[in-house]
Design a protein around this motif. Structure first.
Motif, PDB file in Angstrom:
ATOM      1  N   PRO A   1       0.806  -1.229   0.000  1.00  0.00           N
ATOM      2  CA  PRO A   1       0.000   0.000   0.000  1.00  0.00           C
ATOM      3  C   PRO A   1       0.836   1.274   0.000  1.00  0.00           C
ATOM      4  N   ALA A   2       2.039   1.199   0.557  1.00  0.00           N
ATOM      5  CA  ALA A   2       2.896   2.387   0.616  1.00  0.00           C
ATOM      6  C   ALA A   2       3.206   2.941  -0.768  1.00  0.00           C
ATOM      7  N   ASN A   3       3.119   2.109  -1.791  1.00  0.00           N
ATOM      8  CA  ASN A   3       3.372   2.575  -3.153  1.00  0.00           C
ATOM      9  C   ASN A   3       2.317   3.566  -3.635  1.00  0.00           C
ATOM     10  N   SER A   4       1.182   3.604  -2.944  1.00  0.00           N
ATOM     11  CA  SER A   4       0.114   4.543  -3.292  1.00  0.00           C
ATOM     12  C   SER A   4       0.089   5.769  -2.391  1.00  0.00           C
ATOM     13  N   TYR A   5       0.877   5.755  -1.331  1.00  0.00           N
ATOM     14  CA  TYR A   5       0.891   6.866  -0.379  1.00  0.00           C
ATOM     15  C   TYR A   5       1.969   7.860  -0.791  1.00  0.00           C
ATOM     16  N   LEU A   6       1.566   9.033  -1.238  1.00  0.00           N
ATOM     17  CA  LEU A   6       2.537   9.979  -1.789  1.00  0.00           C
ATOM     18  C   LEU A   6       3.640  10.376  -0.805  1.00  0.00           C
ATOM     19  N   PRO A   7       3.352  10.578   0.481  1.00  0.00           N
ATOM     20  CA  PRO A   7       4.475  10.865   1.387  1.00  0.00           C
ATOM     21  C   PRO A   7       5.515   9.746   1.403  1.00  0.00           C
ATOM     22  N   ASP A   8       5.059   8.491   1.321  1.00  0.00           N
ATOM     23  CA  ASP A   8       5.987   7.364   1.266  1.00  0.00           C
ATOM     24  C   ASP A   8       6.740   7.332  -0.063  1.00  0.00           C
ATOM     25  N   VAL A   9       6.026   7.592  -1.146  1.00  0.00           N
ATOM     26  CA  VAL A   9       6.656   7.585  -2.473  1.00  0.00           C
ATOM     27  C   VAL A   9       7.770   8.628  -2.537  1.00  0.00           C
ATOM     28  N   LEU A  10       7.522   9.800  -1.972  1.00  0.00           N
ATOM     29  CA  LEU A  10       8.541  10.846  -1.977  1.00  0.00           C
ATOM     30  C   LEU A  10       9.739  10.475  -1.110  1.00  0.00           C
ATOM     31  N   ARG A  11       9.498   9.706  -0.063  1.00  0.00           N
ATOM     32  CA  ARG A  11      10.590   9.308   0.833  1.00  0.00           C
ATOM     33  C   ARG A  11      11.406   8.155   0.254  1.00  0.00           C
ATOM     34  N   THR A  12      10.719   7.141  -0.288  1.00  0.00           N
ATOM     35  CA  THR A  12      11.415   5.940  -0.756  1.00  0.00           C
ATOM     36  C   THR A  12      11.829   6.023  -2.217  1.00  0.00           C
ATOM     37  N   ARG A  13      11.212   6.976  -2.956  1.00  0.00           N
ATOM     38  CA  ARG A  13      11.442   7.109  -4.406  1.00  0.00           C
ATOM     39  C   ARG A  13      10.921   5.901  -5.178  1.00  0.00           C
ATOM     40  N   ARG A  14       9.977   5.183  -4.610  1.00  0.00           N
ATOM     41  CA  ARG A  14       9.386   4.015  -5.252  1.00  0.00           C
ATOM     42  C   ARG A  14       7.868   4.130  -5.216  1.00  0.00           C
ATOM     43  N   GLY A  15       7.214   3.621  -6.266  1.00  0.00           N
ATOM     44  CA  GLY A  15       5.764   3.691  -6.305  1.00  0.00           C
ATOM     45  C   GLY A  15       5.213   2.829  -7.418  1.00  0.00           C
ATOM     46  N   ILE A  16       3.931   3.005  -7.677  1.00  0.00           N
ATOM     47  CA  ILE A  16       3.266   2.339  -8.792  1.00  0.00           C
ATOM     48  C   ILE A  16       3.043   3.379  -9.890  1.00  0.00           C
ATOM     49  N   PRO A  17       2.584   2.961 -11.065  1.00  0.00           N
ATOM     50  CA  PRO A  17       2.485   3.924 -12.169  1.00  0.00           C
ATOM     51  C   PRO A  17       1.717   5.199 -11.845  1.00  0.00           C
ATOM     52  N   ILE A  18       0.567   5.093 -11.189  1.00  0.00           N
ATOM     53  CA  ILE A  18      -0.248   6.298 -10.988  1.00  0.00           C
ATOM     54  C   ILE A  18       0.372   7.242  -9.964  1.00  0.00           C
TER      55      ILE A  18
END
Length: 229
Positions: free
Chosen positions: A96-113
């Protein structure tokens, strides 16, 4: 719209509803999408996420000597994908963290959207025209490059390091994601409205939570979805 949610964190719910009024602005959409994370990350800060986005946009601006769209695009890709290292999380895609923008900005990882929303927000802040493409199977971006009196559109896949694609390559990518041969129709390459971004993000999370058996979290995302619809 209920005044108090039954399943969603009140902090997340009320923050999300508050931010919905501004989703037609690029930073407004980013703030609303960031609010989703507060359900599982009450310590997260929408303002901190916006500050991180503004710093990335500032890094792009500081490198630009020519104000052409080509120069802006090149420096955007250099900062986001080479310096900051944003990439798709292919090893833990359904976290789920891949959809959480604060996490995405911290880890530099996410899903396409989520990665595409980071990309679009930075691009908009530096003056590029970027849209989300609500394609089946794989969300991506389009960027319009202006050259004098003419313009042309490129497709961008932030999940795969910002690779630039033409229409044929984009359809091949989407076909690979869906497992069927797609065609370049208006539906396949539809531009996402602000509501489309949020609804797709919430449906992604509902699917993740359903698979994990986290029923209350799944219902919480449905409450946020109902606030839009």
């Amino acid at each position: 719209m209920p005044s108090s949610p039954a399943y969603c964190s009140p902090l997340a719910y009320h923050s999300f509803v508050h931010e919905l009024h501004e989703i037609h602005r690029p930073l407004g959409l980013f703030r609303a999408a960031s609010a989703i994370a507060l359900h599982s990350r009450p310590e997260a800060s929408i303002d901190d996420a916006c500050e991180a986005i503004n710093k990335l946009a500032g890094a792009v601006r500081s490198r630009v000597r020519s104000r052409t769209d080509q120069a802006l695009l090149a420096h955007l890709h250099d900062v986001m994908f080479e310096v900051a290292g944003f990439r798709g999380n292919s090893t833990d895609y359904y976290n789920p963290a891949n959809s959480y923008l604060p996490d995405v900005l911290r880890t530099r990882r996410g899903i396409p959207i989520s990665l595409t929303l980071v990309y679009r927000t930075i691009a908009s802040l530096v003056g590029l025209r970027v849209e989300g493409i609500n394609a089946p199977g794989h969300f991506l971006a389009s960027v319009t490059i202006y050259e004098g009196a003419t313009d042309h559109t490129l497709f961008v896949d932030p999940f795969h390091g910002g690779v630039l694609l033409n229409e044929h390559e984009t359809i091949e990518l989407i076909s690979g994601a869906t497992g069927r041969q797609e065609r370049a129709t208006p539906a396949t390459l539809a531009i996402a409205s602000p509501s489309d971004w949020l609804l797709r993000s919430l449906r992604n999370l509902q699917g993740v939570f359903a698979h994990r058996g986290q029923v209350r979290d799944q219902l919480a995302m449905q409450e946020l979805q109902a606030a839009i619809e």
